[in-house]
Motif scaffolding. Sequence first.
Motif, PDB file in Angstrom:
ATOM      1  N   LYS A  21       0.478  -1.001  -0.162  1.00  0.00           N
ATOM      2  CA  LYS A  21       0.281   0.033   0.181  1.00  0.00           C
ATOM      3  C   LYS A  21       1.638   0.984  -0.105  1.00  0.00           C
ATOM      4  O   LYS A  21       1.583   1.097   0.703  1.00  0.00           O
ATOM      5  CB  LYS A  21      -1.180   0.021   1.311  1.00  0.00           C
ATOM      6  CG  LYS A  21      -1.693   0.531   1.475  1.00  0.00           C
ATOM      7  CD  LYS A  21      -2.690   1.293   2.378  1.00  0.00           C
ATOM      8  CE  LYS A  21      -2.207   1.197   3.699  1.00  0.00           C
ATOM      9  NZ  LYS A  21      -3.169   1.239   4.772  1.00  0.00           N
ATOM     10  N   LEU A  22       0.571   2.265  -1.210  1.00  0.00           N
ATOM     11  CA  LEU A  22       1.411   3.189  -0.913  1.00  0.00           C
ATOM     12  C   LEU A  22       0.462   5.020  -0.119  1.00  0.00           C
ATOM     13  O   LEU A  22      -0.901   4.250  -0.308  1.00  0.00           O
ATOM     14  CB  LEU A  22       1.511   3.859  -2.734  1.00  0.00           C
ATOM     15  CG  LEU A  22       2.288   2.992  -2.961  1.00  0.00           C
ATOM     16  CD1 LEU A  22       2.467   2.905  -4.970  1.00  0.00           C
ATOM     17  CD2 LEU A  22       3.781   2.509  -2.635  1.00  0.00           C
ATOM     18  N   PRO A  23       1.374   5.634   0.585  1.00  0.00           N
ATOM     19  CA  PRO A  23       0.390   6.177   1.848  1.00  0.00           C
ATOM     20  C   PRO A  23       0.240   7.248   0.352  1.00  0.00           C
ATOM     21  O   PRO A  23       0.753   7.899  -0.486  1.00  0.00           O
ATOM     22  CB  PRO A  23       1.338   6.600   2.571  1.00  0.00           C
ATOM     23  CG  PRO A  23       2.494   6.252   1.456  1.00  0.00           C
ATOM     24  CD  PRO A  23       2.173   5.042   0.933  1.00  0.00           C
ATOM     25  N   PRO A  24      -0.984   7.944   0.992  1.00  0.00           N
ATOM     26  CA  PRO A  24      -1.150   9.522   0.471  1.00  0.00           C
ATOM     27  C   PRO A  24       0.276  10.430   0.568  1.00  0.00           C
ATOM     28  O   PRO A  24       1.345  10.488   1.255  1.00  0.00           O
ATOM     29  CB  PRO A  24      -1.529  10.239   1.695  1.00  0.00           C
ATOM     30  CG  PRO A  24      -2.444   9.562   2.519  1.00  0.00           C
ATOM     31  CD  PRO A  24      -1.740   8.017   2.745  1.00  0.00           C
ATOM     32  N   ARG A  25       0.376  11.316  -0.741  1.00  0.00           N
ATOM     33  CA  ARG A  25       1.669  11.958  -1.069  1.00  0.00           C
ATOM     34  C   ARG A  25       2.456  11.431  -1.456  1.00  0.00           C
ATOM     35  O   ARG A  25       3.554  11.946  -2.285  1.00  0.00           O
ATOM     36  CB  ARG A  25       1.680  12.819  -0.147  1.00  0.00           C
ATOM     37  CG  ARG A  25       0.741  14.017   0.449  1.00  0.00           C
ATOM     38  CD  ARG A  25       1.399  14.946   1.258  1.00  0.00           C
ATOM     39  NE  ARG A  25       0.961  14.527   2.154  1.00  0.00           N
ATOM     40  CZ  ARG A  25      -0.325  13.876   2.776  1.00  0.00           C
ATOM     41  NH1 ARG A  25      -0.936  14.346   2.553  1.00  0.00           N
ATOM     42  NH2 ARG A  25       0.025  14.028   4.049  1.00  0.00           N
ATOM     43  N   ILE A  50      -4.488  -0.255  -7.947  1.00  0.00           N
ATOM     44  CA  ILE A  50      -5.906   0.223  -7.694  1.00  0.00           C
ATOM     45  C   ILE A  50      -5.593   2.208  -6.898  1.00  0.00           C
ATOM     46  O   ILE A  50      -5.092   1.516  -5.306  1.00  0.00           O
ATOM     47  CB  ILE A  50      -7.012  -0.332  -7.270  1.00  0.00           C
ATOM     48  CG1 ILE A  50      -6.722  -1.197  -6.180  1.00  0.00           C
ATOM     49  CG2 ILE A  50      -7.500  -1.446  -8.295  1.00  0.00           C
ATOM     50  CD1 ILE A  50      -8.441  -2.040  -5.710  1.00  0.00           C
ATOM     51  N   GLY A  51      -6.769   2.556  -6.647  1.00  0.00           N
ATOM     52  CA  GLY A  51      -6.676   3.713  -5.232  1.00  0.00           C
ATOM     53  C   GLY A  51      -6.872   4.698  -6.256  1.00  0.00           C
ATOM     54  O   GLY A  51      -7.481   4.755  -7.186  1.00  0.00           O
ATOM     55  N   MET A  85      -7.845   5.118  -9.048  1.00  0.00           N
ATOM     56  CA  MET A  85      -7.896   4.656 -10.228  1.00  0.00           C
ATOM     57  C   MET A  85      -8.058   2.878 -10.383  1.00  0.00           C
ATOM     58  O   MET A  85      -8.379   2.246  -9.413  1.00  0.00           O
ATOM     59  CB  MET A  85      -6.382   4.409  -9.887  1.00  0.00           C
ATOM     60  CG  MET A  85      -5.600   3.522 -10.961  1.00  0.00           C
ATOM     61  SD  MET A  85      -3.426   3.972 -10.003  1.00  0.00           S
ATOM     62  CE  MET A  85      -3.072   3.113 -12.121  1.00  0.00           C
ATOM     63  N   LEU A  86      -9.157   2.934 -11.479  1.00  0.00           N
ATOM     64  CA  LEU A  86      -9.845   1.259 -11.548  1.00  0.00           C
ATOM     65  C   LEU A  86      -8.988   0.605 -11.579  1.00  0.00           C
ATOM     66  O   LEU A  86      -9.555  -0.701 -11.159  1.00  0.00           O
ATOM     67  CB  LEU A  86     -11.225   1.571 -12.187  1.00  0.00           C
ATOM     68  CG  LEU A  86     -11.492   3.457 -12.511  1.00  0.00           C
ATOM     69  CD1 LEU A  86     -12.561   3.024 -13.079  1.00  0.00           C
ATOM     70  CD2 LEU A  86     -12.020   3.589 -10.843  1.00  0.00           C
ATOM     71  N   SER A  87      -8.743   0.446 -12.533  1.00  0.00           N
ATOM     72  CA  SER A  87      -7.064  -0.477 -12.659  1.00  0.00           C
ATOM     73  C   SER A  87      -5.780   0.271 -13.677  1.00  0.00           C
ATOM     74  O   SER A  87      -5.883   0.876 -13.267  1.00  0.00           O
ATOM     75  CB  SER A  87      -7.723  -1.330 -14.449  1.00  0.00           C
ATOM     76  OG  SER A  87      -8.392  -0.983 -15.013  1.00  0.00           O
ATOM     77  N   GLY A  88      -4.461  -0.773 -13.059  1.00  0.00           N
ATOM     78  CA  GLY A  88      -3.661  -0.177 -13.286  1.00  0.00           C
ATOM     79  C   GLY A  88      -2.902  -1.782 -13.339  1.00  0.00           C
ATOM     80  O   GLY A  88      -2.522  -3.133 -12.997  1.00  0.00           O
ATOM     81  N   GLU A 136      -3.511   0.746  -3.957  1.00  0.00           N
ATOM     82  CA  GLU A 136      -2.984  -0.438  -3.372  1.00  0.00           C
ATOM     83  C   GLU A 136      -2.730  -1.645  -4.462  1.00  0.00           C
ATOM     84  O   GLU A 136      -3.159  -1.773  -6.210  1.00  0.00           O
ATOM     85  CB  GLU A 136      -4.170  -1.333  -2.790  1.00  0.00           C
ATOM     86  CG  GLU A 136      -4.368  -0.406  -1.432  1.00  0.00           C
ATOM     87  CD  GLU A 136      -5.990  -1.351  -1.110  1.00  0.00           C
ATOM     88  OE1 GLU A 136      -6.622  -2.248  -2.205  1.00  0.00           O
ATOM     89  OE2 GLU A 136      -6.739  -0.770  -0.607  1.00  0.00           O
ATOM     90  N   LEU A 137      -1.474  -1.877  -4.603  1.00  0.00           N
ATOM     91  CA  LEU A 137      -0.555  -2.662  -5.319  1.00  0.00           C
ATOM     92  C   LEU A 137      -0.403  -4.180  -5.207  1.00  0.00           C
ATOM     93  O   LEU A 137      -0.709  -4.498  -3.625  1.00  0.00           O
ATOM     94  CB  LEU A 137       0.777  -2.502  -5.466  1.00  0.00           C
ATOM     95  CG  LEU A 137       0.900  -0.708  -5.753  1.00  0.00           C
ATOM     96  CD1 LEU A 137       2.969  -0.745  -5.298  1.00  0.00           C
ATOM     97  CD2 LEU A 137       0.920  -0.693  -7.201  1.00  0.00           C
ATOM     98  N   VAL A 138      -0.672  -5.077  -5.863  1.00  0.00           N
ATOM     99  CA  VAL A 138      -0.427  -6.563  -5.788  1.00  0.00           C
ATOM    100  C   VAL A 138       1.125  -6.398  -7.317  1.00  0.00           C
ATOM    101  O   VAL A 138       0.427  -6.807  -8.564  1.00  0.00           O
ATOM    102  CB  VAL A 138      -1.333  -7.810  -6.685  1.00  0.00           C
ATOM    103  CG1 VAL A 138      -1.346  -9.088  -6.384  1.00  0.00           C
ATOM    104  CG2 VAL A 138      -2.545  -6.833  -5.243  1.00  0.00           C
ATOM    105  N   LEU A 139       2.426  -7.694  -6.628  1.00  0.00           N
ATOM    106  CA  LEU A 139       3.442  -7.554  -7.718  1.00  0.00           C
ATOM    107  C   LEU A 139       3.282  -8.984  -7.848  1.00  0.00           C
ATOM    108  O   LEU A 139       3.315  -9.126  -6.768  1.00  0.00           O
ATOM    109  CB  LEU A 139       4.382  -7.295  -7.002  1.00  0.00           C
ATOM    110  CG  LEU A 139       4.499  -5.028  -6.981  1.00  0.00           C
ATOM    111  CD1 LEU A 139       5.494  -4.696  -6.903  1.00  0.00           C
ATOM    112  CD2 LEU A 139       4.105  -4.277  -8.286  1.00  0.00           C
TER     113      LEU A 139
END
Length: 163
Positions: A21-25, A50-51, A85-88, A136-139
Amino acid sequence: MSQALIETATSGGFREIIFAKLPPRADLMLGIKEVARKHNIRNAIILSCIGSLEKVTFGYAILSRDKSVMLGQDKHWQHDEPVSMLSGQGIIAPDTLGEHDLAVHLHGTFQTNGGTAIGQHIEDLAGGSIVFNTTELVLGSLDISVARRFDEEVGTPVFGPVA
């Protein structure tokens, strides 16, 4: 199909799946690279991203059919309002072109505050795409080697397996 299919194939799988999870900013692209480095990932597929972002910078580069000119090369545009962000999805690999140690190739689809869908290649520019609330990332860390290299046949950098 009149033209030959361009295909590079290799067999492999996932070494591990990372949720982050990447935080604000946070800077989106730098954050993705930071997560990869923290987990010693050199080759991965961005399975999900997403986010929300407070701004996003898109890039546009398509080679003309006769390969004489890169349409929109080095052109980018910025959406300066918050988006969902709906999808990436994308690829993380060593950058053999020397622009960065890791290359992140990410495409995304977004919804604006007015409900309009926008999307494209997300530029790997410091400060170009900033997290709003969270991302939120899933790698999927790969057990094969992939690299970004210049492909003479198509006239542009591409990602592919390394023999």
